[in-house]
Motif scaffolding. Structure first.
Motif, PDB file in Angstrom:
ATOM      1  N   ALA A 100       4.005  11.525   1.525  1.00  0.00           N
ATOM      2  CA  ALA A 100       2.994  11.094   0.348  1.00  0.00           C
ATOM      3  C   ALA A 100       2.587   9.631   0.765  1.00  0.00           C
ATOM      4  CB  ALA A 100       3.818  10.766  -0.852  1.00  0.00           C
ATOM      5  N   THR A 101       1.453   9.239   0.180  1.00  0.00           N
ATOM      6  CA  THR A 101       0.895   7.900   0.413  1.00  0.00           C
ATOM      7  C   THR A 101       0.992   6.880  -0.911  1.00  0.00           C
ATOM      8  OG1 THR A 101      -1.271   8.734  -0.317  1.00  0.00           O
ATOM      9  CG2 THR A 101      -0.403   8.784   2.147  1.00  0.00           C
ATOM     10  N   LEU A 102       0.971   5.722  -0.509  1.00  0.00           N
ATOM     11  CA  LEU A 102       0.842   4.704  -1.697  1.00  0.00           C
ATOM     12  C   LEU A 102      -0.398   4.076  -1.823  1.00  0.00           C
ATOM     13  CD1 LEU A 102       4.549   3.025  -1.374  1.00  0.00           C
ATOM     14  CD2 LEU A 102       3.548   4.711  -3.278  1.00  0.00           C
ATOM     15  N   VAL A 103      -0.920   3.671  -2.973  1.00  0.00           N
ATOM     16  CA  VAL A 103      -2.373   3.062  -2.855  1.00  0.00           C
ATOM     17  C   VAL A 103      -2.045   1.943  -3.567  1.00  0.00           C
ATOM     18  CG1 VAL A 103      -4.660   3.265  -4.129  1.00  0.00           C
ATOM     19  CG2 VAL A 103      -3.517   5.218  -3.679  1.00  0.00           C
ATOM     20  N   HIS A 104      -2.867   0.898  -2.892  1.00  0.00           N
ATOM     21  CA  HIS A 104      -2.790  -0.537  -3.167  1.00  0.00           C
ATOM     22  C   HIS A 104      -4.054  -1.306  -3.103  1.00  0.00           C
ATOM     23  CE1 HIS A 104      -2.877  -2.067   0.932  1.00  0.00           C
ATOM     24  NE2 HIS A 104      -2.624  -1.013   1.293  1.00  0.00           N
ATOM     25  N   LEU A 105      -4.157  -2.361  -3.702  1.00  0.00           N
ATOM     26  CA  LEU A 105      -5.342  -3.041  -3.673  1.00  0.00           C
ATOM     27  C   LEU A 105      -5.527  -3.940  -2.157  1.00  0.00           C
ATOM     28  CD1 LEU A 105      -5.642  -4.977  -6.987  1.00  0.00           C
ATOM     29  CD2 LEU A 105      -7.180  -3.253  -6.197  1.00  0.00           C
ATOM     30  N   THR A 106      -6.616  -4.030  -1.434  1.00  0.00           N
ATOM     31  CA  THR A 106      -6.909  -4.755  -0.422  1.00  0.00           C
ATOM     32  C   THR A 106      -6.940  -6.088  -0.915  1.00  0.00           C
ATOM     33  OG1 THR A 106      -9.139  -4.476  -0.516  1.00  0.00           O
ATOM     34  CG2 THR A 106      -8.086  -2.707   0.659  1.00  0.00           C
ATOM     35  N   ASP A 107      -6.756  -6.878   0.086  1.00  0.00           N
ATOM     36  CA  ASP A 107      -6.967  -8.547  -0.116  1.00  0.00           C
ATOM     37  C   ASP A 107      -8.308  -8.813  -0.824  1.00  0.00           C
ATOM     38  OD1 ASP A 107      -4.448  -8.889   1.039  1.00  0.00           O
ATOM     39  OD2 ASP A 107      -5.340  -9.382   2.991  1.00  0.00           O
ATOM     40  N   GLU A 108      -9.407  -8.095  -0.021  1.00  0.00           N
ATOM     41  CA  GLU A 108     -10.849  -8.179  -0.489  1.00  0.00           C
ATOM     42  C   GLU A 108     -10.907  -7.650  -2.196  1.00  0.00           C
ATOM     43  OE1 GLU A 108     -14.906  -8.782  -0.891  1.00  0.00           O
ATOM     44  OE2 GLU A 108     -13.268  -9.498   0.534  1.00  0.00           O
ATOM     45  N   GLY A 109     -10.302  -6.492  -2.391  1.00  0.00           N
ATOM     46  CA  GLY A 109     -10.083  -5.830  -3.706  1.00  0.00           C
ATOM     47  C   GLY A 109      -9.424  -6.667  -4.591  1.00  0.00           C
ATOM     48  N   LEU A 110      -8.352  -7.425  -4.265  1.00  0.00           N
ATOM     49  CA  LEU A 110      -7.525  -8.294  -5.291  1.00  0.00           C
ATOM     50  C   LEU A 110      -8.477  -9.588  -5.226  1.00  0.00           C
ATOM     51  CD1 LEU A 110      -5.070  -8.824  -6.683  1.00  0.00           C
ATOM     52  CD2 LEU A 110      -4.073  -9.996  -4.501  1.00  0.00           C
TER      53      LEU A 110
END
Length: 156
Positions: A100-110
């Motif tokens: 499985a993979t986990l989705v997270h905000l990138t630094d740019e997205g955050l």
């Protein structure tokens, strides 16, 4: 119908609630589109909620996000793919399950999301400046209660 055009047997409290919620939801949908475009000009309004969820709850599997929003895996995959192409989210292997993979905000997205969320909160504060803080807290409490009860109804 009564002489003044009102339906008989109508509970006017709930009729008023229905009208006000319809206006609120229409404005919320329009606002969501504006907020999404402030994060990135190519961002769909429906994807803004994904950013909110990832900012608030942290990294998650795509299946968890799909379940939270009540959409299918294909819809979630398409939205996440778009967010990845825009550089707002990234996927990393789940250390608990290599398949499985986990989705997270990138630094740019955050950074982009935080800028827009901060501006949105400032707009709320300006619009509700004439309200007592206890009234704002009560509105938040009642909306939370409404949302929690709606989630309970939607559960199988």
């Amino acid at each position: 119908m009564t002489a003044d055009g009102e339906q008989t047997g109508v509970d006017h409290v709930f009729l008023s609630l229905e009208r006000e919620l319809a206006v609120f939801l229409r404005r919320a949908r329009a606002s969501s589109g504006e907020l999404a475009r402030e994060v990135h000009p190519d961002l769909e309004s429906s994807a803004y909620g994904l950013l909110v969820r990832l900012a608030d709850a942290g990294e998650q599997r795509a299946t968890e996000l799909a379940a939270f929003f009540g959409v299918g895996k294909a819809t979630m995959s398409r939205q996440l793919h778009t967010l990845e192409k825009l550089g707002l989210v990234a996927r990393e292997p789940d250390p608990a399950d290599g398949r499985a993979t986990l989705v997270h905000l990138t630094d740019e997205g955050l950074a982009r999301f935080t800028r827009v969320r901060t501006a949105r909160r400032a707009r709320y504060a300006r619009r509700l400046a004439s309200w007592d803080r206890a009234e704002v807290a009560e509105l938040a409490r009642l909306l939370h209660r409404l949302n929690a009860e709606q989630e309970g109804e939607d559960a199988p």
